[in-house]
Design an enzyme around this catalytic site. Structure first.
Site, PDB file in Angstrom:
ATOM      1  N   VAL A 240       1.045  -3.863   3.900  1.00 19.36           N
ATOM      2  CA  VAL A 240       0.903  -5.143   4.618  1.00 19.36           C
ATOM      3  C   VAL A 240       2.167  -5.993   4.594  1.00 19.36           C
ATOM      4  O   VAL A 240       2.244  -6.998   5.305  1.00 19.36           O
ATOM      5  CB  VAL A 240      -0.275  -5.988   4.076  1.00 19.36           C
ATOM      6  CG1 VAL A 240      -1.602  -5.356   4.418  1.00 19.36           C
ATOM      7  CG2 VAL A 240      -0.140  -6.231   2.590  1.00 19.36           C
TER       8      VAL A 240
ATOM      9  N   TYR B  84      -2.145  -1.700 -10.689  1.00 15.70           N
ATOM     10  CA  TYR B  84      -2.244  -1.618  -9.235  1.00 15.70           C
ATOM     11  C   TYR B  84      -1.379  -2.687  -8.560  1.00 15.70           C
ATOM     12  O   TYR B  84      -0.594  -2.392  -7.652  1.00 15.70           O
ATOM     13  CB  TYR B  84      -3.712  -1.760  -8.806  1.00 15.70           C
ATOM     14  CG  TYR B  84      -3.888  -1.902  -7.329  1.00 15.70           C
ATOM     15  CD1 TYR B  84      -3.556  -0.837  -6.480  1.00 15.70           C
ATOM     16  CD2 TYR B  84      -4.356  -3.078  -6.765  1.00 15.70           C
ATOM     17  CE1 TYR B  84      -3.713  -0.968  -5.102  1.00 15.70           C
ATOM     18  CE2 TYR B  84      -4.498  -3.211  -5.386  1.00 15.70           C
ATOM     19  CZ  TYR B  84      -4.172  -2.163  -4.564  1.00 15.70           C
ATOM     20  OH  TYR B  84      -4.301  -2.281  -3.211  1.00 15.70           O
TER      21      TYR B  84
ATOM     22  N   TYR C 101      -4.403   2.615   7.256  1.00 15.24           N
ATOM     23  CA  TYR C 101      -5.622   1.812   7.167  1.00 15.24           C
ATOM     24  C   TYR C 101      -6.668   2.358   8.151  1.00 15.24           C
ATOM     25  O   TYR C 101      -6.668   3.552   8.435  1.00 15.24           O
ATOM     26  CB  TYR C 101      -5.317   0.321   7.412  1.00 15.24           C
ATOM     27  CG  TYR C 101      -4.328  -0.250   6.417  1.00 15.24           C
ATOM     28  CD1 TYR C 101      -4.614  -0.241   5.048  1.00 15.24           C
ATOM     29  CD2 TYR C 101      -3.110  -0.765   6.820  1.00 15.24           C
ATOM     30  CE1 TYR C 101      -3.706  -0.767   4.122  1.00 15.24           C
ATOM     31  CE2 TYR C 101      -2.205  -1.297   5.895  1.00 15.24           C
ATOM     32  CZ  TYR C 101      -2.511  -1.278   4.555  1.00 15.24           C
ATOM     33  OH  TYR C 101      -1.621  -1.790   3.654  1.00 15.24           O
TER      34      TYR C 101
ATOM     35  N   SER D 184       0.804  -1.231   0.000  1.00 13.84           N
ATOM     36  CA  SER D 184       0.000   0.000   0.000  1.00 13.84           C
ATOM     37  C   SER D 184       0.835   1.278   0.000  1.00 13.84           C
ATOM     38  O   SER D 184       0.297   2.356  -0.262  1.00 13.84           O
ATOM     39  CB  SER D 184      -0.940   0.020   1.207  1.00 13.84           C
ATOM     40  OG  SER D 184      -1.941  -0.951   1.060  1.00 13.84           O
TER      41      SER D 184
ATOM     42  N   LYS E  36       0.560   3.267  -2.983  1.00 10.41           N
ATOM     43  CA  LYS E  36      -0.605   4.142  -3.199  1.00 10.41           C
ATOM     44  C   LYS E  36      -0.193   5.610  -3.139  1.00 10.41           C
ATOM     45  O   LYS E  36      -0.767   6.451  -3.823  1.00 10.41           O
ATOM     46  CB  LYS E  36      -1.703   3.848  -2.170  1.00 10.41           C
ATOM     47  CG  LYS E  36      -2.350   2.467  -2.314  1.00 10.41           C
ATOM     48  CD  LYS E  36      -3.440   2.253  -1.264  1.00 10.41           C
ATOM     49  CE  LYS E  36      -4.307   1.034  -1.542  1.00 10.41           C
ATOM     50  NZ  LYS E  36      -3.804  -0.221  -0.999  1.00 10.41           N
TER      51      LYS E  36
END
Lengths: 344, 344, 344, 344
Positions: free
Chosen positions: B287, B217, B269, B90, B93
């Site tokens: 993660v 992604y 998160y 992540s 991102k």
């Protein structure tokens, strides 16, 4: 100063370039600057409307807009309708949260209420059913504020809203009153808050009788203040609980830091993420049109009238769908940009 | 150094007084300090486990913990398992979000993805049905990241993950590779991401074919880096898009500020609120156990090894239920407290 | 009769072949048949437990199981613990719904409460927020029953629960009493019902003061009956509002049909679909362990003791997670299968 | 026959007295009766519109309305536009469900899909996230139908939609074709169904590759039939799986009963409760405008042209917001009332 596009939560306005195109005002006096922008954003505000779900708030004049900036040397910059009294509404959630931390300690408070933003409306009840065991997500939404209110209750609700008033009195040097007309109006139309309180009771997150918690909560919402009052509290938060003017500590650094973090992640209802992204100042709004904003000591910029930090109070009763003052949000975005106050 | 209580997202540990009781270490050398705390928090990490939902990540050694602090003078402090390669997950991102802002401009990006935290798990699909018209709430959850990935796609997905790689190469001075084993593992088990992508497609928030968006992604998630790489990116974010070491600007101030605001409200998160409240540093976790953290120029404290700001990279593959590195979160909380780095 | 597998909502038991393998009992007298199955299913019931969320119900003996079948000629078949008094609980929702249709007409009632099953638990509040304008989905869940109760209220709640009692008295030939101990117990623990009532009030679906609606609702829940009483009401529903024994009409055919449709789609809490699929008899259950079942005139089979239809009352206080009597559900499934009573 | 108010799901029309005020037609011949009501309800239908979410369906003529009643003696009553071909759409869910029960047995099917109505739209994905472990609530909504389709898949999807076609061929005495234009149209716009299928895959409720399940599901939706075909299947359901005309059994009684129960609780999308309450006939609708209705043997009334039960097929492509044929629903309500066919 001519009219031009500016920042607004509406994406269109944002897109039209609010951030990019602004006056160069470094050579203008701060007062003139504030006066002019107040005049400018009042027109935006006029397109909005005051809160209607509480009858007593619906009467406010949507075109009003005022600001006060409180500096650590005790001086204040004031502009616009800064002398109109208004009720704290959700801004009281900050005061009550600080008080309950003082009463119980942070750890015990966080067992009863989380500090997580939700993306849901302030009066949403969904999450209490969806997430076990139903602990409210944060103290800045109604559910969490009701849990906090219930913790503030001891014997009599009368006695306990006074603990919030005591804290305010200590910080403001005067004891604010409760606007009884607003309180009555809220009390009579508090069906959804009552629903939430009973739901919390069922789940074990309401420590006192429901009616007492509601009384404390709605009394706190109905506390009447002026713009300079919330600017002053903002200043104390900026100095992490310490008042540089009176040389008094009102609450510990840890409580101040936690509170400011909450204001950033959850302070502007479910537009908190957008406000953080576009303004970047710890703030808490109320549906009566007030916004209490903090310029932390280290975030104050040399371009601004608060180079060593300070507090900002804004009042503009025309609110958007989220519940935030339209004129007030725009004004803060302008200031944050022009004076480089964004904490990020 | 003896064992003692510390900050953890678990309320119990928090309650036991993490914030209150800590070592005085001002007289210790920073390296020693980091070494000792790494050793200390490794024990906590051992109790956790690495991510299991992506088979290739499950093999990581849960006891690993490393840190790198990147300073504006180009020096770095390193401790623990800082030389173990891991995939961005992540954290990518953030990179993709910056890139898409460079490609389209902030306004156009925000039309496709909001910047509001949700309180929901990163892979939740609920909100896309509950809120019309189904615009993803923010680019730090999977739904929003897929929308961003679809915007990055032009003709070929191959071509477009390279725009993310280009940005990384520019910032790191070397082109990171893609861990194909991890990518294959993610690709094969991406049912829920596919579900989300098709749902976004239905709602008009996916600009390219679903498989292309997923490819971009998941490729971005599978980019392999070292701890010092994310520390370096943190440094560039700390300097608002400018690299003080190479004297290069990689992206505009506005994009940097927006990104850091997002990291605070949505970066950890659905523990972002808790992390903001207890640590107070803009951070993005993955993660695989990485956390990329920013100490903004103005937030750097004189007590710290980064008085003028810097970037922090942490790696510890044992993650909690939210998906955040356990050891890494604790270590950052310790540093933020001891060195007064909290931005609030 | 030896033990064997039978129908149960638990899929495992169902899977083991309940429907397929059963005794041939056509040559047994109906009384013996009922006695034996009562004895048999008591063992299943023992594994369950009585309702715990209302303290006064928790004391019931989980091993009890009784049945009464009321025939149009006035005779009754009785077996097991049919003479144990119990409170109506949710079965009262049927009586109150019929009464409110008599008071206002079907059309006006349906403006205030829909007739759509939900799949949610009886005390769920989610849907009132998710679906605008918050009209309760059906009168068999608590939300809808509270709306119905509020319509029954005129001046005093005391006066109005008596309209439900009046209808019961007319049908039963005697006036049932209210179990005050149960009522008190429910009243004191009714937080979630109160939450729901206030939420309905906010949305405009509660016509009287919240406390009055709750009083009527909980009083109706606390009406004490015997198994033969609900069998008798079942008989009247079977004859579409007409009592073939006393030659009296209590409510119109349209109301009876609507009520039976509701019992099929919503009568067994969120196991209504399963009960319709596996038993196929219009039924309404209560958490005290009662089930009121209808064998419509045209659905009565020649194999059964009710070839021209009739009413069935069942009582067994051990309930499953949905809130339905375990022994009662199994017994009804057995009867429906052996006597071909399934309406589908 | 003059125009007058009638039953409609819209509460207003219902309230205006549809049920109460109707023609006396006992002296009219059934054919005349059907012809006149078809003409009458066509006007209502004209106000509606055909399904738009599948491009190929949008071209249908909204003013069409036709009916076929199939009797156990092999005769049929036909009126209106009964000879217009249309695709099964959701009516195929019934056929596929019966087939999967034949393939696996009821128990194994129910492990993969529940039989509980939801109150949600047919394409809702919410519940798969809200309720663990994500088993679809019933086979009449898309999620459940996809699970059923996946169970029908063996090696090739081509091979397996043919098992549904085989069952149809056996029942209809001819093999229906697939409307390839409709199939292509659905396949290309199936984003939401794909989202659902991947979500089911993630949760373990999709036994074959997603694309195969979608292929089978959408092919089954695209099977082209005439009104008399669904009337004929309704007749077979009325006789519990047995065809009284050809003297053939197509599926066991238990499967028929279960299917009819499902049609009552879940057959008319999220208006199933309303349809059961106001019409009271087991029915399954499709967005192309078909409704397949069952008059069970024991539910046939002597006033009707189907005193010993039968099947009814209706076709009227103007659908309401729930997805049900407007003219068809009204027509069925009229028949059920005038001929006393309501099963309750």
């Amino acid at each position: 100063m001519t009219k031009k596009e500016t920042i607004i939560f509406d994406d269109d306005a944002f897109e039209e370039g609010g951030f990019e195109d602004t006056l160069t005002i470094t050579d203008q006096r701060d007062q003139t600057y504030l006066d002019e922008w107040i005049a400018y954003y009042r027109d935006y505000a006029r397109e909005g409307a005051s809160a209607t779900y509480i009858p007593a708030l619906a009467e406010a004049d949507a075109s009003q807009l005022g600001i006060v900036m409180a500096r650590p040397d005790g001086t204040m910059l004031k502009a616009g309708d800064h002398d109109v009294p208004f009720t704290l509404q959700s801004i009281s959630k900050v005061i009550s949260f600080i008080q309950v931390c003082l009463d119980y300690g942070i750890s015990e408070v966080l067992e009863k209420v989380d500090v997580e933003p939700t993306g849901d409306a302030f009066n949403s009840i969904l999450r209490l059913e969806l997430h076990k065991p139903g602990r409210p997500f944060n103290p800045m939404i109604n559910a969490g504020a009701l849990t906090v209110a219930s913790m503030l209750c001891e014997r009599t609700p009368e006695g306990k809203v006074s603990s919030t008033l005591d804290l305010l009195e200590a910080m403001l040097g005067k004891r604010p009153g409760i606007n009884e007309q607003v309180f009555e109006s809220e009390w009579e139309t508090a069906h959804r808050n009552r629903a939430m309180a009973y739901y919390l009771k069922e789940n074990g997150f309401l420590d006192c009788p429901v009616e007492d918690a509601l009384n404390v909560y709605l009394k706190a919402c109905s506390i009447e203040v002026h713009t300079e009052d919330i600017a002053k509290i903002g200043l104390i938060l900026a100095y992490d609980g310490y008042d540089p003017v009176t040389d008094q500590r009102h609450f510990p650094i840890e409580v101040a830091r936690l509170t400011k973090a909450l204001m950033v992640t959850c302070g502007m209802y479910n537009a908190s993420g957008k406000f953080a992204a576009r303004v970047g100042l710890p703030s808490k709004s109320g549906v009566s049109g007030g916004i209490m904003t903090v310029v932390s000591e280290r975030a104050g910029s040399r371009y601004s009238p608060v180079p060593h930090g300070g507090g900002i109070g804004v009042f503009g009763p025309a609110i958007d769908d989220y519940g935030n003052s339209i004129g007030g949000s725009l004004l803060l975005a302008q200031l944050a940009k022009d004076w480089d106050l964004n904490i990020f």
